[in-house]
Design an enzyme around this catalytic site. Sequence first.
Site, PDB file in Angstrom:
ATOM      1  CG  HIS A  97     -52.903  28.386   1.175  1.00  0.00           C
ATOM      2  ND1 HIS A  97     -52.532  27.315   1.960  1.00  0.00           N
ATOM      3  CD2 HIS A  97     -51.766  29.096   0.945  1.00  0.00           C
ATOM      4  CE1 HIS A  97     -51.234  27.370   2.204  1.00  0.00           C
ATOM      5  NE2 HIS A  97     -50.738  28.432   1.592  1.00  0.00           N
ATOM      6  CG  ASP A  99     -48.558  30.742  -1.132  1.00  0.00           C
ATOM      7  OD1 ASP A  99     -49.123  30.498  -0.046  1.00  0.00           O
ATOM      8  OD2 ASP A  99     -47.589  30.082  -1.553  1.00  0.00           O
ATOM      9  CG  HIS A 255     -49.536  25.222  -1.387  1.00  0.00           C
ATOM     10  ND1 HIS A 255     -49.817  26.362  -2.119  1.00  0.00           N
ATOM     11  CD2 HIS A 255     -48.992  25.642  -0.230  1.00  0.00           C
ATOM     12  CE1 HIS A 255     -49.423  27.419  -1.438  1.00  0.00           C
ATOM     13  NE2 HIS A 255     -48.927  27.015  -0.278  1.00  0.00           N
ATOM     14  NE  ARG A 270     -45.087  30.886   1.962  1.00  0.00           N
ATOM     15  CZ  ARG A 270     -45.653  32.022   1.618  1.00  0.00           C
ATOM     16  NH1 ARG A 270     -45.026  33.165   1.782  1.00  0.00           N
ATOM     17  NH2 ARG A 270     -46.858  32.023   1.104  1.00  0.00           N
TER      18      ARG A 270
HETATM   19  C1  SIN Z   1     -46.959  27.542   2.653  1.00  0.00           C
HETATM   20  O1  SIN Z   1     -48.141  27.329   2.589  1.00  0.00           O
HETATM   21  O2  SIN Z   1     -46.449  28.528   2.134  1.00  0.00           O
HETATM   22  C2  SIN Z   1     -46.060  26.570   3.372  1.00  0.00           C
HETATM   23  C3  SIN Z   1     -46.191  25.173   2.882  1.00  0.00           C
HETATM   24  C4  SIN Z   1     -45.466  24.201   3.764  1.00  0.00           C
HETATM   25  O3  SIN Z   1     -44.981  24.560   4.837  1.00  0.00           O
HETATM   26  O4  SIN Z   1     -45.394  23.026   3.386  1.00  0.00           O
END
Ligand code: SIN
Length: 279
Positions: A97, A99, A255, A270
């Site tokens: 995805h 974000d 990602h 995050r």
């Molecule tokens: C996310 O998708 O924001 C988290 C990525 C992760 O935990 O590696």
Amino acid sequence: MKITPHEHNFGAAIEGVDLSAPLSADVTAQIRQAWLQHKVVYFPDQAMSHEQLEAFSLAIGPFGDDPYVLAIDGHEHIVEVRREPEEDVPLFGGTWHSDWSFQPTPPNATILHAKVIPPVGGDTHYADGVRAYTELDHGLQKELESLEAIHSARKPYSHEGVKSGGGDRRSMTLLPSDEALKTQAHPLVRTHPETGQKALWVNPLYTIGVAGLSDEEGGHLLSQLFEHMRQPQFIYRHRWQPNMLGIWDNRCVMHSAQGGYAGHRRVLHRLTVAGSEPR
Ligand code: SIN
């Protein structure tokens, strides 16, 4: 400041800067430049408090709007991405995805600060949407440039989605809502507002269709594009270390969080940086 780029200039390590201290305008500009150029950059050995993390995020840009996940108490812009050793629900962020791509103005950047990293697994994979676009043939590029994709948070964050994703068995608190059923159209090929580069800008988690195409036609096109974007030559596989800070550009990168660490805890903090309307 030492910048070590990865293959294809996609991903780079940055050393020789202390992110816990206030950054000068010059250093901030160098970091922003490296982030724009390499799309995913990371800084090893950056012990930081919540307040220092917030200050760094604000140096990159204003806070984004982070729905559907409960933030850390007293820090409304920091979400704890946590998975406990015995947790058996699907991984948070495990489906490819970009974000919050379902928002009208999705975040420019996401920042992750690693706290507890398992001895094996738990990497994050990044796919370069610019190279994926560049390597399509010219005719297809033109065709895709005229299309809009439909994005929605419904798969992971509607009531049904959260329930089927393990809901209350998660150590993270997800906040399902009917808002997640909304849809948002965005250009399927996005032009980066700062670098001018074009990127394929669809992702398997939030892109649910293509405007003007039937579900079947749109689904078929999207599956082909996802398969293209996930080819190994477009992927950077990132290995975390405790206290490493990573920042990536959601305008041209998708990602996915990786598993492979059953029996171990993984915790990262995050934040997102606000963005603009995709064009
Ligand atoms: C996310 O998708 O924001 C988290 C990525 C992760 O935990 O590696």
